[in-house]
Design an enzyme around this catalytic site. Structure first.
Site, PDB file in Angstrom:
ATOM      1  N   CYS A  81      24.281  31.431  28.640  1.00 52.02           N
ATOM      2  CA  CYS A  81      24.903  30.262  29.235  1.00 52.02           C
ATOM      3  C   CYS A  81      26.046  30.622  30.177  1.00 52.02           C
ATOM      4  O   CYS A  81      26.411  29.844  31.031  1.00 52.02           O
ATOM      5  CB  CYS A  81      25.414  29.327  28.150  1.00 52.02           C
ATOM      6  SG  CYS A  81      24.110  28.278  27.542  1.00 52.02           S
ATOM      7  N   THR A  99      37.120  49.611  60.283  1.00 52.80           N
ATOM      8  CA  THR A  99      38.562  49.856  60.233  1.00 52.80           C
ATOM      9  C   THR A  99      39.018  49.924  58.781  1.00 52.80           C
ATOM     10  O   THR A  99      38.671  49.071  57.970  1.00 52.80           O
ATOM     11  CB  THR A  99      39.309  48.722  60.965  1.00 52.80           C
ATOM     12  OG1 THR A  99      38.878  48.735  62.319  1.00 52.80           O
ATOM     13  CG2 THR A  99      40.820  48.915  60.900  1.00 52.80           C
ATOM     14  N   GLY A 109      39.063  49.414  42.614  1.00 51.17           N
ATOM     15  CA  GLY A 109      40.514  49.314  42.471  1.00 51.17           C
ATOM     16  C   GLY A 109      40.997  48.262  41.492  1.00 51.17           C
ATOM     17  O   GLY A 109      41.936  48.491  40.722  1.00 51.17           O
ATOM     18  N   HIS A 110      40.349  47.110  41.504  1.00 58.31           N
ATOM     19  CA  HIS A 110      40.906  45.988  40.726  1.00 58.31           C
ATOM     20  C   HIS A 110      40.677  46.114  39.228  1.00 58.31           C
ATOM     21  O   HIS A 110      41.158  45.291  38.456  1.00 58.31           O
ATOM     22  CB  HIS A 110      40.367  44.649  41.251  1.00 58.31           C
ATOM     23  CG  HIS A 110      38.942  44.376  40.913  1.00 58.31           C
ATOM     24  ND1 HIS A 110      38.590  43.534  39.885  1.00 58.31           N
ATOM     25  CD2 HIS A 110      37.788  44.830  41.442  1.00 58.31           C
ATOM     26  CE1 HIS A 110      37.265  43.471  39.810  1.00 58.31           C
ATOM     27  NE2 HIS A 110      36.766  44.253  40.755  1.00 58.31           N
TER      28      HIS A 110
END
Lengths: 396, 147
Positions: free
Chosen positions: A327, A239, A202-203
């Protein structure tokens, strides 16, 4: 210096759309019921979830019963691979994937190897496109799954998904695609592309974090990954994350309403950014395919400099970007994707990824290019590699 | 992730550059790992380091440790410079993240490599100085690819 942040790391995560936040809020405060409950408070949640599932199913040409909500891309990838491996173990224990997958796929494959599965990693060409002839050659009688990402998260290359789907179908092998970077950014149709399973998050498309889905084609016999209650047709217990699901639904609705327009806008801005960098900064290389490329992805290597230094200096100018440098990953090796397309280590270390959103403007891009130019010059003036190069070629 | 001192030395690195006809030059590290440091020393007849410059290809910590190392050895005798350890460089920078400790080691090695070069050129022995392990000699690096 600009006084605001210029966000060019939309492949890492995106700003949650106002539409998504607005849709979610009542499901924290008023409609907080459990969707499995019998009373009307729970029914509100269930209704909202059903609507979101319909919107999402339609967006990829699937039916709502084929959409299983998860906690995001990594869970979807893990589920697709591990559960397929288990369910089809009697047919075989061989899986084919590519060298440039996300770690959610590659590390799950590492895990499966410890459980007796064999993995073939198909090479990509210099633009990051999977070699289809190698893919075909890798198929064995005991191959149970092909998993190839829809589009790459680092270099933005879009894979020939339809062709891969056809190859898989021809051989009766399941086809999974990690579409985390592609979903909501380019059109996807699971039937046209012969996709059996598809992971999203979703994000990455202005929805909330912590929600994603796995599309599982009807008839694919994979088992539950999270065991417990009856949620998600007993295939994914727990849930339901109703606010997340509702927010994701709203974000998907918005993303697909504006898809073509957004793709055009981002592609124009992307090509303008690529053009300016190539014209104005010497000794750079565009990574990834020029055409078969996500509309919002730009990835360059700048010779003689190192990516983390570049990122810190960009950050000080208010620009958020990312790099394939070792890095930035905490290991000594640069990105496996950049190495897979054949970049030498020192050039892979000097890579920069900029991923746009529709909110970025030409003015921002101009400021970013000017900043990159200044920083690359500064870092090159400090670089012993550049010094050697200049001396060798008698430049200056 | 970095201390203020590291950021200061990264943003305003001291002693960046080259010294022509330097008394000693040392280059350490390798591009494969993403860090290369080159240190130039100008050493007078009393074996005092008159000037010290550096060039570094690497991350923020690599630049900052190079900068700090040059500051620490400038004006010192070569024997005193031998005592500038990676620990001393780290302490002077108020510490480094654990994954970046190797950068401070590289700074120490670069100083030693430059001192070794000076000792070789002048045919002297510096007490406690060993041949640098990762010295990169001119022209020995992988050919740079051109676009």
């Amino acid at each position: 210096m600009m006084d605001k942040i210029i966000y060019l790391d939309n492949a890492a995560t995106t700003k949650t759309a106002k539409e998504a936040v607005d849709a979610m809020l009542p499901f924290f405060t008023e409609h907080y019921g459990n969707a499995s409950s019998i009373y009307s408070l729970g029914a509100e949640s269930k209704k909202a979830m059903t609507q979101a599932r319909e919107i999402i199913a339609e967006s990829i040409g699937a039916t709502p019963a084929e959409i299983y909500f998860t906690a995001g891309g990594s869970e979807s990838d893990n589920w697709a691979l591990v559960a397929t491996a288990e369910a089809y173990a009697s047919k075989g224990k061989h899986i084919i994937t590519s060298r440039i997958e996300h770690h959610a796929i590659l590390h799950t494959c590492d895990y499966l190897k410890t459980r007796g599965y064999e993995i073939t990693y198909v090479d990509v060409d210099e633009n990051g496109v999977i070699k289809l002839d190698e893919l075909k050659k890798a198929i064995r009688p005991d191959t149970i799954l092909i998993s190839v990402m829809f589009a790459n998260n680092e270099i933005g290359t879009i894979q020939p998904i339809k062709e891969i789907g056809e190859i898989a179908k021809e051989h009766g092998i399941l086809f999974h695609t990690d579409a985390v970077q592609a979903y909501g950014h380019v059109p996807i149709n699971v039937d046209e592309d012969h996709i059996d399973m598809l992971s999203t998050s979703g994000h990455k498309i202005n929805g909330p974090k912590g929600i994603g889905f796995l599309y599982i084609r009807k008839g694919v016999k994979i088992r539950s990954f999270i065991h417990g209650g009856q949620q998600e047709r007993s295939r994914r217990a727990g849930t339901e994350n109703i606010p997340g699901i509702v927010g994701y639904g709203a974000a998907v609705k918005k993303a697909f309403e504006s898809l073509t327009e957004r793709m055009n806008k981002e592609t124009r801005l992307r090509d303008y950014l690529i053009g300016r960098i190539e014209k104005e900064i010497p000794y750079c290389r565009l990574n990834g395919d020029r055409v078969k490329r996500l509309p919002n992805n730009v990835n360059f290597s700048f010779q003689f400099i190192e990516g983390e230094s570049l990122l810190i200096m960009l950050d000080m100018k208010g620009i958020c970007a990312s790099s394939g440098s070792a890095c930035t990953s905490g290991s000594l090796d640069p990105s496996h994707v950049l190495l897979a397309i054949g970049l030498p280590h020192e050039i892979a270390h000097g890579s920069l990824r900029l991923t746009l959103s529709e909110e970025n403007t030409k003015e921002e891009i101009d400021y970013v290019v000017d900043s990159i130019k200044e920083i690359v010059n500064k870092l090159r003036s400090m670089s012993p590699l550049y010094e050697d190069f200049v001396k060798k070629n008698k430049l200056d | 992730m970095y201390s203020e001192k590291v950021m200061d030395h990264f943003n305003n690195p001291r002693n960046v550059g080259e010294i022509e006809n330097a008394s000693g030059v040392g280059t350490v590290g390798n591009a494969k790992c993403g860090d290369i440091m080159r240190i130039y020393l100008d050493i007078d007849e009393n074996q005092v380091i008159r000037d010290c410059k550096f060039k570094t290809f690497g991350c923020g910590a690599a630049v900052a440790t190079s900068s700090m190392a040059t500051e620490l050895v400038k004006g010192k005798t070569i024997q005193e410079a031998m005592e500038v350890t990676n620990k001393a460089v780290m302490e002077a920078l108020d510490g480094l993240p654990p994954v970046k400790v190797h950068c401070s080691l590289l700074a120490e090695e670069a100083i030693h490599a430059a001192l070794w070069d000076y000792a070789q050129k002048n045919n002297i022995t510096i007490e406690g100085l060993e041949k640098p392990k990762s010295d990169i000699h001119e022209g020995e690096e992988a050919e740079q690819e051109e676009y």
